[in-house]
Scaffold this active site. Structure first.
Site, PDB file in Angstrom:
ATOM      1  N   PHE A   1       0.820  -1.216   0.000  1.00  0.00           N
ATOM      2  CA  PHE A   1       0.000   0.000   0.000  1.00  0.00           C
ATOM      3  C   PHE A   1       0.856   1.269   0.000  1.00  0.00           C
ATOM      4  O   PHE A   1       0.905   2.018  -0.984  1.00  0.00           O
ATOM      5  CB  PHE A   1      -0.940  -0.043   1.198  1.00  0.00           C
ATOM      6  CG  PHE A   1      -1.631   1.253   1.518  1.00  0.00           C
ATOM      7  CD1 PHE A   1      -2.170   2.050   0.518  1.00  0.00           C
ATOM      8  CD2 PHE A   1      -1.750   1.676   2.841  1.00  0.00           C
ATOM      9  CE1 PHE A   1      -2.817   3.249   0.818  1.00  0.00           C
ATOM     10  CE2 PHE A   1      -2.397   2.860   3.150  1.00  0.00           C
ATOM     11  CZ  PHE A   1      -2.922   3.652   2.144  1.00  0.00           C
TER      12      PHE A   1
ATOM     13  N   LEU B   1       5.672 -10.187  -2.522  1.00  0.00           N
ATOM     14  CA  LEU B   1       4.315 -10.399  -3.024  1.00  0.00           C
ATOM     15  C   LEU B   1       3.540 -11.394  -2.166  1.00  0.00           C
ATOM     16  O   LEU B   1       2.971 -12.367  -2.649  1.00  0.00           O
ATOM     17  CB  LEU B   1       4.327 -10.851  -4.491  1.00  0.00           C
ATOM     18  CG  LEU B   1       4.855  -9.830  -5.503  1.00  0.00           C
ATOM     19  CD1 LEU B   1       4.824 -10.414  -6.902  1.00  0.00           C
ATOM     20  CD2 LEU B   1       4.059  -8.526  -5.447  1.00  0.00           C
TER      21      LEU B   1
ATOM     22  N   ASP C   1      12.863 -11.761  -1.241  1.00  0.00           N
ATOM     23  CA  ASP C   1      12.700 -11.678   0.210  1.00  0.00           C
ATOM     24  C   ASP C   1      13.798 -10.793   0.800  1.00  0.00           C
ATOM     25  O   ASP C   1      14.982 -10.984   0.492  1.00  0.00           O
ATOM     26  CB  ASP C   1      12.798 -13.100   0.778  1.00  0.00           C
ATOM     27  CG  ASP C   1      12.447 -13.203   2.258  1.00  0.00           C
ATOM     28  OD1 ASP C   1      12.412 -12.165   2.943  1.00  0.00           O
ATOM     29  OD2 ASP C   1      12.227 -14.340   2.720  1.00  0.00           O
TER      30      ASP C   1
ATOM     31  N   ALA D   1       9.026  -2.672   3.715  1.00  0.00           N
ATOM     32  CA  ALA D   1       8.595  -4.068   3.820  1.00  0.00           C
ATOM     33  C   ALA D   1       8.392  -4.476   5.271  1.00  0.00           C
ATOM     34  O   ALA D   1       9.313  -4.399   6.084  1.00  0.00           O
ATOM     35  CB  ALA D   1       9.626  -4.986   3.165  1.00  0.00           C
TER      36      ALA D   1
ATOM     37  N   SER E   1       2.276  -6.024   8.809  1.00  0.00           N
ATOM     38  CA  SER E   1       1.715  -4.878   9.528  1.00  0.00           C
ATOM     39  C   SER E   1       0.270  -5.049   9.977  1.00  0.00           C
ATOM     40  O   SER E   1      -0.294  -4.107  10.549  1.00  0.00           O
ATOM     41  CB  SER E   1       1.808  -3.630   8.652  1.00  0.00           C
ATOM     42  OG  SER E   1       1.023  -3.778   7.484  1.00  0.00           O
TER      43      SER E   1
ATOM     44  N   THR F   1       6.133   3.074  12.730  1.00  0.00           N
ATOM     45  CA  THR F   1       4.727   3.342  13.051  1.00  0.00           C
ATOM     46  C   THR F   1       4.592   3.998  14.413  1.00  0.00           C
ATOM     47  O   THR F   1       5.448   3.796  15.292  1.00  0.00           O
ATOM     48  CB  THR F   1       3.932   2.022  13.044  1.00  0.00           C
ATOM     49  OG1 THR F   1       2.621   2.235  13.544  1.00  0.00           O
ATOM     50  CG2 THR F   1       4.602   0.972  13.923  1.00  0.00           C
ATOM     51  N   ASP F   2       3.518   4.740  14.606  1.00  0.00           N
ATOM     52  CA  ASP F   2       3.257   5.320  15.927  1.00  0.00           C
ATOM     53  C   ASP F   2       2.864   4.265  16.950  1.00  0.00           C
ATOM     54  O   ASP F   2       2.874   4.523  18.159  1.00  0.00           O
ATOM     55  CB  ASP F   2       2.182   6.407  15.847  1.00  0.00           C
ATOM     56  CG  ASP F   2       0.840   5.925  15.300  1.00  0.00           C
ATOM     57  OD1 ASP F   2       0.716   4.736  14.939  1.00  0.00           O
ATOM     58  OD2 ASP F   2      -0.093   6.751  15.238  1.00  0.00           O
ATOM     59  N   GLU F   3       2.542   3.044  16.498  1.00  0.00           N
ATOM     60  CA  GLU F   3       2.107   2.003  17.425  1.00  0.00           C
ATOM     61  C   GLU F   3       3.220   1.549  18.374  1.00  0.00           C
ATOM     62  O   GLU F   3       2.935   0.925  19.400  1.00  0.00           O
ATOM     63  CB  GLU F   3       1.527   0.810  16.660  1.00  0.00           C
ATOM     64  CG  GLU F   3       0.256   1.173  15.904  1.00  0.00           C
ATOM     65  CD  GLU F   3      -0.449  -0.033  15.316  1.00  0.00           C
ATOM     66  OE1 GLU F   3      -0.540  -1.058  16.012  1.00  0.00           O
ATOM     67  OE2 GLU F   3      -0.901   0.059  14.168  1.00  0.00           O
TER      68      GLU F   3
ATOM     69  N   TYR G   1       2.887  -7.164  16.561  1.00  0.00           N
ATOM     70  CA  TYR G   1       3.274  -6.300  15.446  1.00  0.00           C
ATOM     71  C   TYR G   1       4.083  -5.104  15.931  1.00  0.00           C
ATOM     72  O   TYR G   1       5.207  -4.855  15.457  1.00  0.00           O
ATOM     73  CB  TYR G   1       2.043  -5.819  14.679  1.00  0.00           C
ATOM     74  CG  TYR G   1       2.311  -4.589  13.851  1.00  0.00           C
ATOM     75  CD1 TYR G   1       3.269  -4.592  12.861  1.00  0.00           C
ATOM     76  CD2 TYR G   1       1.609  -3.397  14.089  1.00  0.00           C
ATOM     77  CE1 TYR G   1       3.523  -3.450  12.099  1.00  0.00           C
ATOM     78  CE2 TYR G   1       1.857  -2.263  13.344  1.00  0.00           C
ATOM     79  CZ  TYR G   1       2.826  -2.292  12.349  1.00  0.00           C
ATOM     80  OH  TYR G   1       3.083  -1.165  11.611  1.00  0.00           O
TER      81      TYR G   1
ATOM     82  N   ALA H   1       5.572  -4.597  18.725  1.00  0.00           N
ATOM     83  CA  ALA H   1       6.817  -5.008  19.378  1.00  0.00           C
ATOM     84  C   ALA H   1       7.896  -5.311  18.348  1.00  0.00           C
ATOM     85  O   ALA H   1       9.079  -4.965  18.533  1.00  0.00           O
ATOM     86  CB  ALA H   1       6.567  -6.220  20.271  1.00  0.00           C
TER      87      ALA H   1
ATOM     88  N   LYS I   1       8.113  -4.025  15.332  1.00  0.00           N
ATOM     89  CA  LYS I   1       8.550  -2.760  14.747  1.00  0.00           C
ATOM     90  C   LYS I   1       9.448  -1.985  15.714  1.00  0.00           C
ATOM     91  O   LYS I   1      10.424  -1.353  15.292  1.00  0.00           O
ATOM     92  CB  LYS I   1       7.342  -1.914  14.347  1.00  0.00           C
ATOM     93  CG  LYS I   1       6.559  -2.447  13.173  1.00  0.00           C
ATOM     94  CD  LYS I   1       7.397  -2.491  11.892  1.00  0.00           C
ATOM     95  CE  LYS I   1       7.711  -1.102  11.364  1.00  0.00           C
ATOM     96  NZ  LYS I   1       8.439  -1.172  10.062  1.00  0.00           N
TER      97      LYS I   1
END
Length: 338
Positions: free
Chosen positions: A16, A40, A64, A87, A90, A140-142, A166, A168, A170
């Site tokens: 995306f 992919l 990969d 990549a 997420s 990410t802000d997460e 997820y 963690a 990142k």
């Protein structure tokens, strides 16, 4: 003097945000070439790359990021001077069901890219690498966890407090990127973005799910009480900010990118339903399809991004407000569906 990328390795460039960034960079800078590395999986699609502005400056490689020989070969064969690393696994729900792939892709994959970059770009003690190469890590802000109502928004120095496998994974990758700057002098920048939306987003995500289910006349699942708050960032604004950080950001720094649009999930659904009622009045009211479902495990209550640093230092701010961005997103989806 700003950084001028020449040949970019974009990882996850069929996903995306990555595919939107590829489109953006090929339009914005006619000098750059892009090598696009994507495995992919479910999150990536070559359909996202069909209408590129200039195919002659884009090379797609199916592979990969954990494949070190492949990454080494691409860096050398294409004389890569810039890595923009999108990549990642997420999808939070998928990370709860099976976190293993998240650890491999988000942690091991980032480590592989950092090691390959360190080998390809000679180590220097001076500031020279910041002018000759760049590793841009998309986060990410997460990683910052959850905010309560009234809490100040996340800033770049907010302590990490990830609450899902997820986030963690990142957070771990962020720490690796920081360490490679401080230990090896690798010229890195990291950006933390809020929730993205817009064209080419995977169908499983919240906003595409709402739009798709409205069009199909099926129930719209909303977690818990629908009061979870997110800061929504239109993907074109995000790509513009990424280019700004890549070319003007300072090596070793982190920058938060947000849309300055805090919306409750229930209000997002109501807005989408209202806009679809206007476009498809024969199917109205779409709000009849809303169904509240059991909340997600460890569901963060609120995210909010403070964009003061990127605004003050790089003169960036979002151009799209949420209502116009959602309208554009709906119209794009209608163009595919109707």
């Amino acid at each position: 003097m700003g950084y001028r990328p020449s040949t970019l390795l974009v990882t996850g460039g069929a996903g995306f945000i990555g595919s939107n960034f590829v489109h953006h960079m090929l339009r914005a800078d006619t000098r750059v070439r892009i090598v696009n590395l994507d495995l992919l999986t479910y999150a990536g699609s070559l359909d996202n790359l069909l209408d590129l502005p200039d195919h002659s400056r884009h090379v797609f490689v199916h592979g990969d990021i954990c494949d070190r020989p492949l990454v080494d070969r691409l860096l050398h064969e294409h004389a890569i001077d810039t890595i923009v690393h999108f990549a990642a696994e997420s999808h939070v729900d998928r990370s709860i069901a099976d976190p293993r792939d998240f650890m491999r892709t988000n942690v091991e994959g980032t480590f592989t890219l950092l090691e390959a970059a360190r080998a390809a770009w000679p180590e220097q003690d001076s500031a020279a690498p910041a002018r000759t190469c760049r590793f841009h890590h998309i986060s990410t802000d997460e990683v910052f966890g959850s905010l309560r109502p009234g809490d100040p928004a996340f800033v770049e120095t907010t302590p990490y407090a990830p609450n899902s496998p997820y986030s963690a994974s990142k957070a771990a990758s962020d720490h690796l990127v920081r360490a490679y700057f401080h230990t090896y002098g690798l010229p890195v920048v990291t950006t933390h973005c809020s929730n993205n939306y817009g064209p080419r987003q995977h169908a499983e995500k919240f906003i595409p799910t709402v739009i798709r289910n409205c069009l199909a006349g099926t129930r719209i699942p909303v977690y818990g009480d629908g009061q979870n708050v997110r800061d929504w960032l239109y993907v074109d604004d995000h790509c513009d900010a990424l280019q700004r950080v890549l070319t003007q950001g300072k090596a070793g720094e982190t920058y938060n990118i947000g849309g300055c649009n805090e919306w409750r999930n229930s209000d997002v659904v109501a807005l989408i339903c209202r806009l679809l009622d206007e476009r498809l009045p024969e199917r109205a009211p779409h709000r009849r399809l809303v169904e509240f479902v059991k909340d997600r495990a460890g569901h963060d209550r609120r995210y909010a991004i403070d964009t003061a640093k990127i605004g003050d230092e790089l003169d960036w701010g979002p151009a799209e407000d949420f209502e116009t961005g959602i309208a554009r997103t709906i119209d794009w989806q209608l163009g595919l569906t109707l």
